[in-house]
Design a protein around this motif. Structure first.
Motif, PDB file in Angstrom:
ATOM      1  N   THR A 144      22.396  30.600  18.121  1.00 48.60           N
ATOM      2  CA  THR A 144      21.579  30.536  17.129  1.00 48.60           C
ATOM      3  C   THR A 144      22.011  29.940  15.866  1.00 48.60           C
ATOM      4  OG1 THR A 144      22.348  32.798  15.925  1.00 48.60           O
ATOM      5  CG2 THR A 144      21.112  33.156  17.787  1.00 48.60           C
TER       6      THR A 144
ATOM      7  N   GLY B 259      20.064  34.276  12.977  1.00 47.62           N
ATOM      8  CA  GLY B 259      20.540  35.131  13.660  1.00 47.62           C
ATOM      9  C   GLY B 259      19.455  35.268  14.765  1.00 47.62           C
ATOM     10  N   ILE B 260      19.767  36.196  15.809  1.00 49.15           N
ATOM     11  CA  ILE B 260      18.888  36.259  16.973  1.00 49.15           C
ATOM     12  C   ILE B 260      17.744  37.297  16.333  1.00 49.15           C
ATOM     13  CG2 ILE B 260      19.761  38.519  17.797  1.00 49.15           C
ATOM     14  CD1 ILE B 260      18.843  35.538  20.000  1.00 49.15           C
ATOM     15  N   ASN B 261      17.782  37.810  15.476  1.00 45.18           N
ATOM     16  CA  ASN B 261      16.634  38.878  14.928  1.00 45.18           C
ATOM     17  C   ASN B 261      15.902  38.554  13.826  1.00 45.18           C
ATOM     18  OD1 ASN B 261      16.616  40.907  17.153  1.00 45.18           O
ATOM     19  ND2 ASN B 261      18.542  41.618  16.302  1.00 45.18           N
ATOM     20  N   ASP B 262      15.786  36.958  13.682  1.00 42.12           N
ATOM     21  CA  ASP B 262      15.342  36.441  12.415  1.00 42.12           C
ATOM     22  C   ASP B 262      13.907  36.698  12.250  1.00 42.12           C
ATOM     23  OD1 ASP B 262      14.678  34.657  14.297  1.00 42.12           O
ATOM     24  OD2 ASP B 262      15.152  32.929  13.065  1.00 42.12           O
TER      25      ASP B 262
ATOM     26  N   ASN C  53      14.924  31.540  15.848  1.00 44.85           N
ATOM     27  CA  ASN C  53      15.584  31.957  16.782  1.00 44.85           C
ATOM     28  C   ASN C  53      15.102  33.115  17.695  1.00 44.85           C
ATOM     29  OD1 ASN C  53      18.599  30.838  15.989  1.00 44.85           O
ATOM     30  ND2 ASN C  53      17.482  31.583  14.055  1.00 44.85           N
ATOM     31  N   GLN C  54      14.359  33.917  17.178  1.00 42.36           N
ATOM     32  CA  GLN C  54      13.806  35.017  18.187  1.00 42.36           C
ATOM     33  C   GLN C  54      12.929  34.664  19.193  1.00 42.36           C
ATOM     34  OE1 GLN C  54      12.574  38.501  15.855  1.00 42.36           O
ATOM     35  NE2 GLN C  54      10.851  38.994  17.114  1.00 42.36           N
TER      36      GLN C  54
ATOM     37  N   TRP D 192      14.753  32.740  22.089  1.00 45.78           N
ATOM     38  CA  TRP D 192      15.510  33.986  22.991  1.00 45.78           C
ATOM     39  C   TRP D 192      14.357  34.701  23.628  1.00 45.78           C
ATOM     40  CZ3 TRP D 192      19.325  35.177  25.480  1.00 45.78           C
ATOM     41  CH2 TRP D 192      19.646  36.499  25.825  1.00 45.78           C
TER      42      TRP D 192
ATOM     43  N   GLN E 259      14.502  35.116  27.620  1.00 50.49           N
ATOM     44  CA  GLN E 259      14.130  36.396  28.458  1.00 50.49           C
ATOM     45  C   GLN E 259      13.295  36.195  29.454  1.00 50.49           C
ATOM     46  OE1 GLN E 259      13.836  38.649  24.423  1.00 50.49           O
ATOM     47  NE2 GLN E 259      15.349  39.980  25.432  1.00 50.49           N
TER      48      GLN E 259
ATOM     49  N   TYR F  83      23.369  34.850  24.736  1.00 52.39           N
ATOM     50  CA  TYR F  83      23.513  34.118  23.207  1.00 52.39           C
ATOM     51  C   TYR F  83      24.730  34.335  22.494  1.00 52.39           C
ATOM     52  CZ  TYR F  83      22.002  38.317  21.032  1.00 52.39           C
ATOM     53  OH  TYR F  83      21.952  39.890  20.417  1.00 52.39           O
TER      54      TYR F  83
ATOM     55  N   GLU G 192      25.348  34.426  18.221  1.00 47.73           N
ATOM     56  CA  GLU G 192      25.022  34.220  16.753  1.00 47.73           C
ATOM     57  C   GLU G 192      25.828  33.627  16.262  1.00 47.73           C
ATOM     58  OE1 GLU G 192      23.944  38.616  16.223  1.00 47.73           O
ATOM     59  OE2 GLU G 192      22.026  37.641  15.584  1.00 47.73           O
TER      60      GLU G 192
ATOM     61  N   CYS H 250      19.874  25.825  18.813  1.00 50.09           N
ATOM     62  CA  CYS H 250      18.777  26.316  17.902  1.00 50.09           C
ATOM     63  C   CYS H 250      18.846  25.650  16.407  1.00 50.09           C
ATOM     64  CB  CYS H 250      18.449  27.729  17.618  1.00 50.09           C
ATOM     65  SG  CYS H 250      17.884  28.862  19.162  1.00 50.09           S
TER      66      CYS H 250
END
Length: 370
Positions: A67, A71-74, A78-79, A82, A86, A98, A100, A125
Protein backbone atom coordinates in the motif's frame (compact mmCIF):
# COMPACT_ATOMS: atom_id res chain seq x y z
CA UNK A 1 10.32 -91.70 42.73
CA UNK A 2 7.62 -92.24 40.07
CA UNK A 3 5.66 -89.40 41.58
CA UNK A 4 8.63 -87.09 41.23
CA UNK A 5 9.17 -88.02 37.58
CA UNK A 6 5.49 -87.43 36.82
CA UNK A 7 5.59 -84.02 38.44
CA UNK A 8 8.61 -83.10 36.38
CA UNK A 9 6.88 -84.30 33.21
CA UNK A 10 3.75 -82.24 33.93
CA UNK A 11 5.87 -79.19 34.64
CA UNK A 12 7.78 -79.66 31.38
CA UNK A 13 4.57 -80.02 29.39
CA UNK A 14 3.19 -76.81 30.99
CA UNK A 15 6.32 -74.89 29.96
CA UNK A 16 5.96 -76.13 26.38
CA UNK A 17 2.27 -75.15 26.26
CA UNK A 18 3.03 -71.65 27.64
CA UNK A 19 5.89 -71.18 25.19
CA UNK A 20 3.68 -72.23 22.25
CA UNK A 21 0.90 -69.91 23.38
CA UNK A 22 3.31 -66.97 23.72
CA UNK A 23 4.78 -67.73 20.32
CA UNK A 24 1.37 -67.96 18.73
CA UNK A 25 0.30 -64.70 20.37
CA UNK A 26 3.46 -62.97 19.18
CA UNK A 27 2.90 -64.12 15.62
CA UNK A 28 -0.72 -62.92 15.72
CA UNK A 29 0.44 -59.48 16.89
CA UNK A 30 2.87 -59.24 13.99
CA UNK A 31 0.10 -60.11 11.56
CA UNK A 32 -2.13 -57.35 12.99
CA UNK A 33 0.67 -54.80 12.58
CA UNK A 34 1.29 -55.75 8.95
CA UNK A 35 -1.12 -54.07 6.48
CA UNK A 36 -3.08 -56.38 4.21
CA UNK A 37 -2.72 -56.13 0.44
CA UNK A 38 -5.89 -54.02 0.40
CA UNK A 39 -4.56 -51.75 3.14
CA UNK A 40 -1.29 -51.31 1.30
CA UNK A 41 -3.11 -50.33 -1.87
CA UNK A 42 -5.25 -47.81 0.05
CA UNK A 43 -2.18 -46.44 1.73
CA UNK A 44 -0.44 -45.95 -1.59
CA UNK A 45 -3.52 -44.15 -2.95
CA UNK A 46 -3.57 -41.89 0.06
CA UNK A 47 0.09 -41.07 -0.39
CA UNK A 48 -0.46 -40.24 -4.06
CA UNK A 49 -3.41 -37.98 -3.23
CA UNK A 50 -1.38 -36.13 -0.64
CA UNK A 51 1.46 -35.64 -3.07
CA UNK A 52 -1.02 -34.36 -5.64
CA UNK A 53 -2.45 -31.88 -3.13
CA UNK A 54 1.03 -30.71 -2.21
CA UNK A 55 1.87 -30.18 -5.87
CA UNK A 56 -1.29 -28.14 -6.35
CA UNK A 57 -0.44 -26.05 -3.33
CA UNK A 58 3.03 -25.28 -4.58
CA UNK A 59 1.74 -24.18 -7.99
CA UNK A 60 -0.86 -21.74 -6.61
CA UNK A 61 0.00 -18.20 -7.69
CA UNK A 62 1.04 -15.86 -4.89
CA UNK A 63 0.11 -12.20 -5.36
CA UNK A 64 1.07 -9.52 -2.85
CA UNK A 65 0.42 -5.81 -2.62
CA UNK A 66 2.26 -2.87 -1.06
CA UNK A 67 0.00 0.00 0.00
CA UNK A 68 0.95 3.63 -0.13
CA UNK A 69 0.91 5.69 3.06
CA UNK A 70 -2.90 5.79 3.12
CA UNK A 71 -2.98 2.18 4.33
CA UNK A 72 -5.23 -0.74 3.48
CA UNK A 73 -8.30 0.85 5.07
CA UNK A 74 -8.01 4.27 3.45
CA UNK A 75 -11.61 3.86 2.18
CA UNK A 76 -10.26 4.82 -1.21
CA UNK A 77 -7.40 3.84 -3.51
CA UNK A 78 -5.65 1.08 -1.54
CA UNK A 79 -8.89 -0.42 -0.32
CA UNK A 80 -10.16 -0.66 -3.89
CA UNK A 81 -7.03 -2.48 -5.05
CA UNK A 82 -7.20 -4.90 -2.12
CA UNK A 83 -10.86 -5.62 -2.93
CA UNK A 84 -9.75 -6.71 -6.40
CA UNK A 85 -7.14 -9.06 -4.96
CA UNK A 86 -9.63 -10.56 -2.53
CA UNK A 87 -12.01 -11.23 -5.40
CA UNK A 88 -9.16 -12.90 -7.32
CA UNK A 89 -8.39 -15.08 -4.32
CA UNK A 90 -12.01 -16.21 -4.09
CA UNK A 91 -12.71 -16.72 -7.78
CA UNK A 92 -9.32 -17.53 -9.31
CA UNK A 93 -7.78 -19.56 -6.49
CA UNK A 94 -4.68 -17.44 -5.97
CA UNK A 95 -3.03 -16.66 -2.65
CA UNK A 96 -3.03 -12.96 -1.72
CA UNK A 97 -1.45 -10.78 0.94
CA UNK A 98 -0.40 -7.18 1.57
CA UNK A 99 2.05 -5.03 3.48
CA UNK A 100 1.18 -1.51 4.63
CA UNK A 101 3.52 1.44 4.27
CA UNK A 102 3.38 3.83 7.21
CA UNK A 103 5.78 6.19 5.44
CA UNK A 104 7.44 6.35 2.03
CA UNK A 105 10.59 4.99 3.68
CA UNK A 106 8.77 1.64 4.02
CA UNK A 107 8.41 1.07 0.28
CA UNK A 108 11.83 -0.48 -0.26
CA UNK A 109 11.77 -2.80 2.75
CA UNK A 110 8.19 -3.92 2.05
CA UNK A 111 8.99 -4.82 -1.53
CA UNK A 112 12.19 -6.62 -0.49
CA UNK A 113 10.17 -8.65 2.02
CA UNK A 114 7.63 -9.67 -0.59
CA UNK A 115 10.38 -10.66 -3.02
CA UNK A 116 11.94 -12.84 -0.32
CA UNK A 117 8.56 -14.48 0.31
CA UNK A 118 8.52 -15.80 -3.25
CA UNK A 119 5.48 -13.95 -4.58
CA UNK A 120 4.76 -14.42 -8.28
CA UNK A 121 3.51 -10.84 -8.63
CA UNK A 122 4.05 -7.78 -6.45
CA UNK A 123 1.64 -4.88 -6.90
CA UNK A 124 2.64 -1.34 -5.89
CA UNK A 125 -0.24 1.03 -5.14
CA UNK A 126 0.62 4.41 -6.56
CA UNK A 127 3.08 6.45 -8.57
CA UNK A 128 5.07 7.35 -5.46
CA UNK A 129 6.63 3.88 -5.68
CA UNK A 130 7.79 4.33 -9.28
CA UNK A 131 11.49 4.70 -8.44
CA UNK A 132 11.38 1.83 -5.96
CA UNK A 133 9.75 -0.47 -8.51
CA UNK A 134 12.32 0.49 -11.14
CA UNK A 135 15.21 -0.42 -8.83
CA UNK A 136 13.55 -3.67 -7.71
CA UNK A 137 12.63 -4.71 -11.26
CA UNK A 138 16.21 -4.22 -12.42
CA UNK A 139 17.64 -6.01 -9.38
CA UNK A 140 15.23 -8.97 -9.72
CA UNK A 141 14.68 -9.50 -13.47
CA UNK A 142 12.77 -12.76 -12.90
CA UNK A 143 10.29 -11.17 -10.48
CA UNK A 144 7.06 -9.76 -11.91
CA UNK A 145 5.84 -6.36 -10.69
CA UNK A 146 2.80 -4.19 -11.33
CA UNK A 147 2.29 -0.55 -10.42
CA UNK A 148 -0.84 1.58 -10.45
CA UNK A 149 -0.74 5.10 -11.93
CA UNK A 150 2.78 4.98 -13.33
CA UNK A 151 3.85 4.41 -16.93
CA UNK A 152 7.52 5.44 -16.62
CA UNK A 153 8.53 1.81 -16.08
CA UNK A 154 6.58 0.44 -19.03
CA UNK A 155 9.75 -0.46 -20.94
CA UNK A 156 10.95 -2.87 -18.26
CA UNK A 157 10.16 -6.45 -19.30
CA UNK A 158 8.92 -7.53 -15.87
CA UNK A 159 6.68 -4.54 -15.04
CA UNK A 160 3.00 -4.01 -15.79
CA UNK A 161 1.67 -0.43 -15.57
CA UNK A 162 -2.02 -0.01 -14.77
CA UNK A 163 -3.27 3.37 -15.97
CA UNK A 164 -6.72 4.91 -15.71
CA UNK A 165 -8.71 7.59 -17.52
CA UNK A 166 -9.70 9.24 -14.25
CA UNK A 167 -10.43 12.45 -16.15
CA UNK A 168 -13.52 10.77 -17.64
CA UNK A 169 -15.08 9.84 -14.30
CA UNK A 170 -14.14 13.26 -12.92
CA UNK A 171 -15.95 14.95 -15.80
CA UNK A 172 -19.17 13.18 -14.79
CA UNK A 173 -18.95 14.29 -11.16
CA UNK A 174 -18.17 17.80 -12.42
CA UNK A 175 -21.53 17.72 -14.18
CA UNK A 176 -23.14 16.65 -10.90
CA UNK A 177 -21.40 19.40 -8.90
CA UNK A 178 -22.49 22.11 -11.34
CA UNK A 179 -26.11 20.96 -11.31
CA UNK A 180 -26.32 20.44 -7.54
CA UNK A 181 -24.68 23.72 -6.52
CA UNK A 182 -27.03 26.52 -5.47
CA UNK A 183 -24.26 29.10 -5.10
CA UNK A 184 -22.40 28.57 -8.41
CA UNK A 185 -19.32 27.89 -6.29
CA UNK A 186 -17.76 24.46 -5.95
CA UNK A 187 -14.43 23.17 -4.70
CA UNK A 188 -11.74 20.62 -5.45
CA UNK A 189 -9.16 19.22 -3.02
CA UNK A 190 -6.22 17.43 -4.66
CA UNK A 191 -3.92 15.03 -2.84
CA UNK A 192 -0.81 15.89 -4.83
CA UNK A 193 -0.09 17.76 -8.04
CA UNK A 194 1.34 15.35 -10.64
CA UNK A 195 0.46 14.74 -14.29
CA UNK A 196 -1.59 11.69 -13.28
CA UNK A 197 -3.39 13.27 -10.33
CA UNK A 198 -4.09 16.51 -12.20
CA UNK A 199 -6.24 14.52 -14.61
CA UNK A 200 -8.87 14.43 -11.87
CA UNK A 201 -8.85 18.22 -11.88
CA UNK A 202 -8.91 18.62 -15.65
CA UNK A 203 -11.95 16.38 -15.94
CA UNK A 204 -13.78 17.84 -12.95
CA UNK A 205 -13.36 21.50 -13.88
CA UNK A 206 -14.21 20.73 -17.53
CA UNK A 207 -17.43 19.00 -16.44
CA UNK A 208 -18.36 21.92 -14.19
CA UNK A 209 -17.72 24.60 -16.83
CA UNK A 210 -19.33 22.70 -19.69
CA UNK A 211 -22.46 22.38 -17.54
CA UNK A 212 -22.42 25.86 -15.99
CA UNK A 213 -19.99 28.37 -17.56
CA UNK A 214 -20.73 30.84 -14.76
CA UNK A 215 -19.57 28.49 -12.00
CA UNK A 216 -16.42 29.15 -10.00
CA UNK A 217 -14.12 26.37 -8.84
CA UNK A 218 -11.92 26.85 -5.77
CA UNK A 219 -8.79 24.66 -5.84
CA UNK A 220 -6.48 23.36 -3.13
CA UNK A 221 -3.47 21.04 -3.25
CA UNK A 222 -2.98 19.27 0.09
CA UNK A 223 0.31 17.71 -1.07
CA UNK A 224 -0.51 14.63 1.03
CA UNK A 225 -2.63 11.50 0.75
CA UNK A 226 -2.91 10.68 4.43
CA UNK A 227 -3.65 14.00 6.11
CA UNK A 228 -7.37 14.06 6.91
CA UNK A 229 -6.93 17.19 9.04
CA UNK A 230 -5.56 19.13 6.07
CA UNK A 231 -8.41 17.92 3.88
CA UNK A 232 -10.96 18.98 6.45
CA UNK A 233 -9.42 22.42 6.92
CA UNK A 234 -9.38 23.02 3.16
CA UNK A 235 -13.02 22.00 2.75
CA UNK A 236 -14.15 24.12 5.69
CA UNK A 237 -12.46 27.14 4.11
CA UNK A 238 -14.17 26.44 0.79
CA UNK A 239 -17.57 26.13 2.45
CA UNK A 240 -16.90 29.37 4.31
CA UNK A 241 -16.11 31.05 0.98
CA UNK A 242 -19.48 30.01 -0.41
CA UNK A 243 -18.85 26.64 -2.06
CA UNK A 244 -21.58 24.11 -1.39
CA UNK A 245 -20.09 21.08 -3.20
CA UNK A 246 -16.48 19.90 -2.81
CA UNK A 247 -14.88 17.04 -4.74
CA UNK A 248 -11.71 15.41 -3.47
CA UNK A 249 -9.09 13.27 -5.17
CA UNK A 250 -6.85 12.90 -2.16
CA UNK A 251 -6.99 9.39 -0.73
CA UNK A 252 -7.09 9.46 3.07
CA UNK A 253 -6.78 13.25 3.05
CA UNK A 254 -10.19 13.32 1.40
CA UNK A 255 -11.79 11.67 4.41
CA UNK A 256 -11.42 15.06 6.08
CA UNK A 257 -13.32 16.68 3.22
CA UNK A 258 -16.22 14.31 3.81
CA UNK A 259 -16.10 14.95 7.55
CA UNK A 260 -16.27 18.70 6.94
CA UNK A 261 -19.30 18.26 4.67
CA UNK A 262 -21.07 16.30 7.42
CA UNK A 263 -20.37 18.98 10.00
CA UNK A 264 -21.25 21.88 7.70
CA UNK A 265 -24.33 20.27 6.18
CA UNK A 266 -22.84 20.58 2.67
CA UNK A 267 -22.20 18.19 -0.19
CA UNK A 268 -19.04 16.19 -0.86
CA UNK A 269 -18.05 14.05 -3.83
CA UNK A 270 -15.91 10.99 -3.15
CA UNK A 271 -13.24 9.27 -5.21
CA UNK A 272 -11.87 5.86 -6.24
CA UNK A 273 -14.66 3.81 -4.61
CA UNK A 274 -18.31 4.53 -3.85
CA UNK A 275 -17.85 6.59 -0.68
CA UNK A 276 -21.53 7.32 -0.01
CA UNK A 277 -21.47 4.99 3.00
CA UNK A 278 -19.13 7.40 4.80
CA UNK A 279 -21.80 10.11 4.90
CA UNK A 280 -25.08 8.99 3.29
CA UNK A 281 -26.66 12.45 3.64
CA UNK A 282 -23.69 14.36 2.27
CA UNK A 283 -21.74 12.32 -0.30
CA UNK A 284 -23.84 12.81 -3.43
CA UNK A 285 -21.68 10.68 -5.72
CA UNK A 286 -18.10 9.50 -6.31
CA UNK A 287 -15.69 9.38 -9.25
CA UNK A 288 -14.87 5.70 -9.27
CA UNK A 289 -11.44 4.53 -10.32
CA UNK A 290 -11.88 0.78 -10.56
CA UNK A 291 -8.57 -0.45 -9.24
CA UNK A 292 -10.44 -3.57 -8.19
CA UNK A 293 -11.41 -4.38 -11.78
CA UNK A 294 -7.93 -3.66 -13.11
CA UNK A 295 -6.19 -5.81 -10.48
CA UNK A 296 -8.60 -8.68 -11.01
CA UNK A 297 -8.12 -8.46 -14.78
CA UNK A 298 -4.34 -8.54 -14.39
CA UNK A 299 -4.39 -11.60 -12.12
CA UNK A 300 -6.82 -13.39 -14.41
CA UNK A 301 -4.44 -12.86 -17.32
CA UNK A 302 -1.63 -14.34 -15.23
CA UNK A 303 -3.65 -17.45 -14.42
CA UNK A 304 -4.20 -17.94 -18.15
CA UNK A 305 -0.52 -17.47 -18.94
CA UNK A 306 -1.14 -14.28 -20.90
CA UNK A 307 1.38 -11.45 -21.26
CA UNK A 308 0.96 -8.70 -18.67
CA UNK A 309 3.99 -6.49 -19.36
CA UNK A 310 3.65 -2.84 -20.41
CA UNK A 311 0.90 -0.24 -20.13
CA UNK A 312 -2.66 -1.41 -19.68
CA UNK A 313 -5.22 1.40 -19.73
CA UNK A 314 -8.64 1.28 -18.11
CA UNK A 315 -11.29 3.80 -19.07
CA UNK A 316 -15.04 4.17 -19.16
CA UNK A 317 -15.24 1.82 -22.14
CA UNK A 318 -13.75 -1.20 -20.35
CA UNK A 319 -14.96 -0.82 -16.76
CA UNK A 320 -11.95 1.13 -15.52
CA UNK A 321 -13.73 4.32 -14.44
CA UNK A 322 -17.32 5.38 -13.86
CA UNK A 323 -19.63 7.38 -11.65
CA UNK A 324 -20.72 5.63 -8.45
CA UNK A 325 -23.94 3.58 -8.51
CA UNK A 326 -25.20 5.24 -5.32
CA UNK A 327 -27.26 8.20 -6.53
CA UNK A 328 -29.97 8.46 -3.86
CA UNK A 329 -29.40 12.20 -3.34
CA UNK A 330 -29.50 13.08 -7.03
CA UNK A 331 -32.71 14.26 -8.75
CA UNK A 332 -33.77 12.35 -11.85
CA UNK A 333 -32.90 15.24 -14.15
CA UNK A 334 -29.32 15.27 -12.82
CA UNK A 335 -28.98 11.53 -13.35
CA UNK A 336 -30.26 11.97 -16.90
CA UNK A 337 -27.70 14.72 -17.62
CA UNK A 338 -24.90 12.53 -16.31
CA UNK A 339 -25.99 9.63 -18.52
CA UNK A 340 -26.11 11.98 -21.49
CA UNK A 341 -22.55 13.13 -20.81
CA UNK A 342 -21.41 9.54 -20.34
CA UNK A 343 -22.91 8.50 -23.67
CA UNK A 344 -21.17 11.40 -25.43
CA UNK A 345 -17.80 10.49 -23.92
CA UNK A 346 -18.19 6.88 -25.04
CA UNK A 347 -19.22 8.04 -28.51
CA UNK A 348 -16.26 10.42 -28.77
CA UNK A 349 -18.48 13.50 -28.93
CA UNK A 350 -16.94 14.78 -25.69
CA UNK A 351 -13.16 14.54 -25.45
CA UNK A 352 -12.18 15.13 -21.85
CA UNK A 353 -8.81 16.92 -21.43
CA UNK A 354 -6.05 14.91 -19.79
CA UNK A 355 -3.14 17.35 -20.01
CA UNK A 356 -2.62 20.99 -19.05
CA UNK A 357 -2.17 21.90 -22.71
CA UNK A 358 -5.44 20.27 -23.73
CA UNK A 359 -7.28 21.91 -20.87
CA UNK A 360 -5.89 25.40 -21.48
CA UNK A 361 -6.71 25.21 -25.19
CA UNK A 362 -10.44 25.12 -24.40
CA UNK A 363 -10.89 26.65 -20.95
CA UNK A 364 -7.92 28.98 -20.50
CA UNK A 365 -5.74 29.25 -17.40
CA UNK A 366 -8.38 28.45 -14.76
CA UNK A 367 -6.99 25.17 -13.48
CA UNK A 368 -3.39 25.04 -12.34
CA UNK A 369 -2.18 23.43 -9.13
CA UNK A 370 1.51 23.10 -10.04
Amino acid sequence: MKKTKLSKLVALMLVVVLAFTACSSKNNNKKDETPSTEDTTDGAATTDDTASDDTAATTKLKIAMVTDVGGINDQSFNQGAWTGLQKAEKELGVEVSYLESATEADYVSNIETLVDQGNDLIVACGFLMADTIKEAAEAYPNQKFAIIDDSTNADLPNVSCLMFKQNEASYLVGVVAALMSETNKVGFVLGMSTPVMNQFGYGYVAGVLDTNPDAKVELYNANAFGDAAAGKAAAVQMFTNGADVVFHAAGGTGNGVIEAAKEQGKYAIGVDIDQAYLAPENVITSAMKRCDNAIYDLVEKMTKGEEIQGVQTYGMDNGGVDIAPTQDLLPEEVIAKVQEAKDKILAGDIVVPETQEQFDAKYGDVYNLD
